[in-house]
Design a protein around this motif. Structure first.
Motif, PDB file in Angstrom:
ATOM      1  N   ALA A  43       0.952  -1.115  -0.109  1.00 11.45           N
ATOM      2  CA  ALA A  43       0.054  -0.066  -0.023  1.00 11.45           C
ATOM      3  C   ALA A  43       0.641   1.186   0.020  1.00 11.45           C
ATOM      4  CB  ALA A  43      -0.999  -0.007   1.282  1.00 11.45           C
ATOM      5  N   LYS A  47       1.023   4.153  -2.840  1.00 12.81           N
ATOM      6  CA  LYS A  47       0.695   5.470  -2.598  1.00 12.81           C
ATOM      7  C   LYS A  47       1.859   6.285  -3.037  1.00 12.81           C
ATOM      8  CE  LYS A  47      -0.795   8.133   1.381  1.00 12.81           C
ATOM      9  NZ  LYS A  47      -0.864   8.147   2.925  1.00 12.81           N
ATOM     10  N   ASP A  58       1.648   5.741   7.845  1.00 17.76           N
ATOM     11  CA  ASP A  58       1.995   4.754   6.791  1.00 17.76           C
ATOM     12  C   ASP A  58       3.274   4.145   7.168  1.00 17.76           C
ATOM     13  OD1 ASP A  58      -0.173   5.157   4.849  1.00 17.76           O
ATOM     14  OD2 ASP A  58       0.906   7.102   4.287  1.00 17.76           O
TER      15      ASP A  58
END
Length: 179
Positions: A43, A47, A58
């Motif tokens: 992810a 991103k 994150d």
């Protein structure tokens, strides 16, 4: 006095040369190399590929994984290329691997932009450079860090880092020496 290399993070913003210097430093020290880009959750990569900067939420699981890699090395040393942009990120890594030392690759904004623009296939687009520079907190004098002028020839950067690591990462280290 020369000692075992221990865990070392080659840090800096995107395009500073972390992977290149990290690989060469690991080879010079005779220890494994890991690129922290390879332990990013999917992810995070997606991103960044979309041009969206990562936030602290994150980064937390990624930094935890980096700390695990550093702490879990079966060898007496390891070199990991990891941006480690903020002190809080370096502190998180140090919680998992307290003996870690950091080699910060310092470059001008112009040189970074030129390098970032020269690697079109990298998942981190040059457009994120500004956000990385805004996030960057240079290592403070009380951190186990060496600041290296990464515009110097690669061999000089590697030798300066290797000498500092071999010397225990001490001495001038608390004062953010520039090699």
């Amino acid at each position: 006095m020369t000692r075992e290399p221990g865990p070392v993070v080659v840090m800096g913003v995107s395009a500073s040369g972390k992977s290149t210097i990290g690989e060469r430093l690991a080879d010079r020290l005779g220890v494994p190399f890991v690129d922290a880009d390879d332990v990013h959750p999917t992810a995070n990569v997606e991103k960044m590929r979309a041009g969206i900067p990562l936030d602290d939420a994150d980064r937390r699981p990624w930094l935890d994984r980096v700390g695990e890699v550093l702490a879990g090395s079966a060898r007496p040393g390891i070199v990991v290329a990891c941006s480690s942009l903020r002190r809080a990120y370096r502190d998180r890594i140090l919680e998992a691997a307290p003996a870690t030392r950091f080699v910060h690759l310092d470059l001008s904004r112009e040189e970074l932009a030129a390098r970032a623009g020269a690697r079109p296939d990298h998942f981190m687009p040059p457009t994120l450079l500004a956000s990385q520079l805004a996030t960057l907190e240079l290592p403070a004098g009380d951190e186990p860090a060496l600041v290296v002028d990464a515009s110097a020839p690669i061999d000089e950067v590697v030798e300066a880092a290797a000498a500092w690591v071999a010397g225990g990462g001490d001495g001038e280290a608390g004062g953010r020496p520039r090699a």
